[in-house]
Design an enzyme around this catalytic site. Structure first.
Site, short mmCIF file in Angstrom:
data_model
loop_
_atom_site.label_atom_id
_atom_site.label_comp_id
_atom_site.label_asym_id
_atom_site.label_seq_id
_atom_site.Cartn_x
_atom_site.Cartn_y
_atom_site.Cartn_z
CG HIS A 1 -1.76 1.21 1.33
ND1 HIS A 1 -1.37 2.29 2.09
CD2 HIS A 1 -2.92 1.56 0.74
CE1 HIS A 1 -2.28 3.23 1.98
NE2 HIS A 1 -3.23 2.82 1.18
CB CYS B 1 -2.01 35.82 -13.35
SG CYS B 1 -2.98 37.21 -12.76
C1 PEP Z 1 -6.05 36.87 -8.31
O1 PEP Z 1 -6.86 37.48 -7.64
O2 PEP Z 1 -6.33 35.84 -8.95
C2 PEP Z 1 -4.64 37.29 -8.38
C3 PEP Z 1 -3.79 36.70 -9.16
O3 PEP Z 1 -4.28 38.28 -7.54
P1 PEP Z 1 -3.98 38.08 -6.00
O4 PEP Z 1 -3.96 36.62 -5.73
O5 PEP Z 1 -2.70 38.73 -5.74
O6 PEP Z 1 -5.14 38.79 -5.38
#
Ligand code: PEP
Ligand code: MG
Length: 934
Positions: A514, A891
């Site tokens: 496992h 992002c």
């Molecule tokens: C988000 O809000 O997705 C972003 C990238 O900015 P932060 O995480 O810095 O608020």
């Protein structure tokens, strides 16, 4: 009569027909439909049926059960992976003990019916028991030739060890005596019975295994033996009776004797196990939807525990740890499958089978070759040898380490079995993470002497403090400690602790135990089967190579060599080379999405570049102020009373930012760099300690009292929705001015140093909810930037864009797009604000959401395509027509999550941006999305 399109579940045709003035919907098996229509009799059949069921509006002629001979490998959705492959092997003419599969849809139905197996499904199961009896020539509960079966789970995606299995079902007092007599092997018969009682009690009735194990241990002690195999028939008979008494004591009823009752209960237990906590965690980690359900396979038993000419094994056609081409696995004589996996006895290497079972081994090798060629992938097989005869119990594409996955994929391309695109598609991007994990520093390793060596079960290096339980691993990890989990052996309940540990070391168990299987799946370093350890789990200590180790002592283990080292060995980061590089090269060839990174420091940027980032998608400038004495100037800026004071503080920050930006441009070698202007609530930066407050007061020429007042004035009830993002640029344009100067000056300098690089800074304004906010901030940026460029006599170009992270920005993206050169989805905030969940606190209640099946995943990790995703699509569809050159990326954290990356590909983003170590994952996921959606 008409039917709708073929359902996504193979073989079903939903349709509608009219009979006797009424409309009936139905689902018919495709084969049945075709047979009926070709015979011209479908209408007649359905007419007759309709007459019988006049009072039922919806009659579903579903097929819930399939013989192995009725299925094939393409029916994985319906029959689960195991069922589909058993069917496929049957079709290939391989020696498979026959049986039937109860479909995944029956499991879903079981839950829909309130966790009961309805009459229709029960009737089909009973019908198929009859068919199975006919095929095998054996009968349930028979006094001549009794049928014993295994009952195993089998979901669409394999979930090793997560759900339940019951072996030797069909036994009762009468049957065990028949078997004992007919086989002339009472030891075997009673061994099967005691195993069955134990498994049934544990899996079906949830009487803990440990009660039975205690009885076995006591029996071994009484008899003066150490191994189960040394117990005699009489011992096992006595054990079986003790087990039954234990069962009655715990359940308050006799152990069930009727095989059909046993079977129905076992099937229910497998269905139930789909919803057990460890399966839920596994599904969440592996993106497996709850709605899939598990199939149940009922298979006639082949016995590996009938004597020394019997045995059972688990084998891979290639080494699952390294990918090396060649048979790899383990075999135990006189044993049943669970013994290998549970690691109760240490098995022999598969190659040793050649001497003990020459014929079966030869046949097995042939089967391996057939299966690997057939599936064009490394196979993981379970098999049993009963009196020298081979039986195949399972085959599947084997789980493998990331390292092995890369080697196998490349080898399959070189061997002409797979195309490059298929090779790229074969690799689970999430596993790449493990390759990017640290390895031991070579120089330190050379100086270190292993304290012991055991099995290299899952690669990577780990160094941490010893803990002895999964709970401790979890809680120490939560406190920020690095731990190595040391156990006698692990069990499925330990999954969360295993996840929290840097590495896992077990005393017992082989490469398919496992611990080994699960650690490989998770990409956690694991060394297993270290029998040199004298373990005292209860007192949290063990002895190894003459030294006693206690909880908290440091240990280093190497899952690639199996070496165990006393103390700390420093680790270093891995690099992309060899097969990893080759696969990444192919991925880059096929992907459409660009992959950037979220990097705030030059060293992050450099790392990301090494891992293939094609630019920076997000530099969170506020993260640049935590280091050294920068925070002092930043605090002066926050706590300024007047614009002049603030500008004076900003003047100190300007060169610091400029120099950081220069380093980022350098690290990115001319690739795009997106710099986001200050975003977080300012109170995050205010001084907390008396010492810091005093320091600030002194530097500002203010009293401590005045600083306290300023801190109080910065307090907000909802800082995440407070004075942050573009709002800072609105209230204090001087901040945006300073940041613009820093960005532009840095860019001009680097452009001068590298005239061949394409330096075009991207300035990103966060948290826009209204186009006028962007217009306002942009005016400051443009005026400042143009003045800087003119003063420097430069021809630098720059872009100004915005994050889309407030739902209103998505809803009004057409207006915003007029002023934006690019959009970047900040899906962390967009998720927070779309759900109205605080991204910092949601963890407190998400667990309850998982338990209550409201959510299957954390929407902050895996993009909510139905809600947040819809807003993203809306923003694209509104923004692009207004500004066809609009460059669009993401992002938020989702930029490194494979399923979210696929979504980003589908909705036409230009790039994803993620943390440096996820860049290779995103590159591969982007390629897979492009290949899958070609
Ligand atoms: C988000 O809000 O997705 C972003 C990238 O900015 P932060 O995480 O810095 O608020
Ligand atoms: Mg944000």
């Amino acid at each position: 009569m008409r039917y709708n399109e073929v359902s996504r579940h193979t073989g079903y045709l939903p349709g509608v027909f009219c009979a006797q003035g009424k409309e009936y919907s139905f689902i018919a098996q495709k084969k049945l439909w075709q047979r009926a229509t070709s015979a011209g009799s479908c209408a007649a059949v359905l007419e007759r049926t309709a007459a019988k069921i006049q009072n039922r509006r919806n009659y579903i002629m579903a097929k819930w059960v399939y013989l192995f001979s009725e299925g094939n490998a393409n029916m994985r959705e319906l029959l689960g992976g195991k069922g589909a492959n058993l069917a496929e092997m049957t079709g290939l003419g391989l020696p498979v003990p026959q049986g039937f599969t109860i479909t995944t849809e029956a499991c879903t139905q079981y839950y829909e019916d309130g966790q009961t197996i309805n009459d229709e499904i029960q009737a089909q199961i009973n019908e198929y028991i009859g068919k199975m009896e006919e095929i095998t020539g054996k009968k349930f509960g028979d006094s001549e030739n009794p049928l014993l079966v295994s009952v195993r789970s089998g979901a669409r995606a394999s979930m090793p060890g997560m759900m339940d299995t019951i072996l030797n079902l069909g036994l009762n007092e009468t049957v065990v005596n028949v078997l004992a007599e007919k086989s002339g092997n009472p030891r075997w018969a009673w061994d099967c019975y005691r195993r069955f009682i134990q498994m049934f009690s544990d899996v079906v009735m949830e009487v803990g295994k440990k009660y039975f194990e205690e009885l076995i241990d006591k029996m071994k002690l009484d008899r003066g033996v150490t191994q189960d195999v040394e117990l005699s028939a009489d011992d096992l008979k006595e054990l079986a009776n003790q087990f039954k008494a234990e069962y009655k004591g715990k359940i308050g009823k006799d152990f069930p004797d009727d095989p059909k009752e046993q079977l129905m209960e076992a099937i229910k237990a497998v269905f139930r196990s789909w919803d057990n906590p460890r399966a839920n965690v596994y599904r969440r980690d592996n993106d497996i939807p709850y709605s899939w359900g598990t199939a149940v396979n009922v298979q006639s038993m082949a016995f590996g525990n009938m004597g020394d000419d019997c045995g059972t094994g688990v084998a891979f056609t290639r080494d699952p740890a390294t990918g090396e081409n060649g048979l790899f696995g383990e075999f135990l004589t006189n044993a049943q499958g669970e013994d290998v996996v549970a690691g109760v006895r240490t098995p022999m290497h598969i190659s040793e089978m050649a001497d003990k079972f020459p014929e079966a081994f030869q046949q097995f090798k042939e089967v391996c070759s057939i299966l690997e060629k057939h599936y064009r992938d490394m196979q993981d097989m379970e098999f049993t040898v009963e009196h020298g005869k081979l039986y195949m119990l399972q085959t599947r594409n084997g789980k493998r380490t990331a390292q092995a996955a890369l080697k196998i994929a490349c080898d399959l391309v070189d061997e002409g079995m797979r195309t490059e695109e298929e090779a790229v598609a074969m690799i689970d991007p999430r596993n790449l993470d493990t390759l990017l994990h640290p390895q031991f520093d070579r120089a330190s390793l050379v100086r270190a002497t292993p304290a012991a060596r055991a099995l290299a079960a899952s690669p990577g290096a780990a160094c941490g403090q010893i803990v002895f339980s999964a709970e401790d691993a979890k809680s120490w990890h939560a406190k920020g400690k690095k731990v190595v989990l040391v156990r006698l052996e692990t069990s499925p309940e330990d999954i969360e602790g295993m996840k929290a540990a840097q590495g896992i070391l077990t005393v017992r168990g082989g490469m398919t135990s496992h611990a080994a299987v699960v650690a490989r799946g998770m990409g956690t370093c694991c060394v297993s089967g270290c029998s040199e350890i004298a373990m005292d789990e209860e007192n949290k200590k063990f002895t190894l190579a003459g030294k006693e180790y206690h909880e908290g002592d440091w240990l280093s283990i190497d899952g690639s060599t199996g070496n165990i080292y006393d103390g700390v060995i420093p680790t270093v980061d891995a690099t992309i080379a060899g097969e990893f590089g080759r696969i990444m090269g192919w991925a880059d060839k096929y992907r459409k999405l660009q992959v950037r990174t979220n990097a705030d420091t030059p060293s992050d940027a450099k790392k990301a570049r090494e891992l293939g980032a094609e630019g920076i998608g997000l530099c969170r400038t506020e993260h640049m102020f935590f280091e050294g004495d920068r925070i002092d100037a930043f605090r002066e800026m926050i706590c300024a009373d007047t614009t002049e004071e603030r500008e004076a503080a900003l003047e100190k920050l300007l060169p610091v930012q400029q120099s950081d930006f220069e380093k980022l441009y350098e690290a990115m070698e001319g690739n795009p760099v997106t710099i986001r202007f200050l975003d977080p609530p300012l109170h995050e930066f205010v001084p907390q300690t008396d010492e810091d407050i005093q320091k600030l007061a002194d530097s500002q020429g203010k009293t401590v009292e005045q600083i306290h007042q300023i801190i109080d004035s910065l307090h907000e009830f909802n800082p995440m929705m407070g004075h942050r993002g573009v709002r800072l640029a609105v209230t204090y344009p001087e901040i945006a001015k300073m940041q613009t100067k820093a960005v532009i000056r840095a860019a001009i300098n680097v452009k001068k140093a590298h005239p061949d690089w394409n330096i075009c800074p991207e300035i990103m304004i966060p948290l826009i909810g209204d186009d006028k906010e962007l217009k306002f901030a942009k005016k400051t940026v443009v005026e400042t930037a143009d003045a800087e460029i003119a003063a420097a006599g430069s021809d630098l170009k720059y872009l100004v864009g915005t994050m889309i992270e407030i739902p209103r920005a998505a809803l009004t993206a057409d207006a915003i797009a007029k002023d934006a050169d690019f959009f970047c989805f900040g899906t962390n905030d967009l998720t927070q604000m779309t759900f109205g969940f605080s991204r910092d606190d949601a963890g407190k209640f998400l667990e309850a959401y998982y338990e209550r099946k409201i959510f299957e995943n954390d929407p902050f990790t895996k993009l909510d395509q139905n809600g947040v995703g819809k807003l993203m699509e809306m923003a694209i569809n509104l923004g692009k027509p207004v500004n066809p050159n609009l460059h669009i990326g993401i992002c938020g954290e989702h930029g490194g999550d494979p399923s979210s990356v696929e979504f980003c590909h589908k909705i036409g983003l230009d790039y994803v941006s993620c943390s440096p170590f996820r860049v290779p994952i995103a590159r591969l996921a982007a390629a897979q999305a492009a290949i899958a959606n070609k």
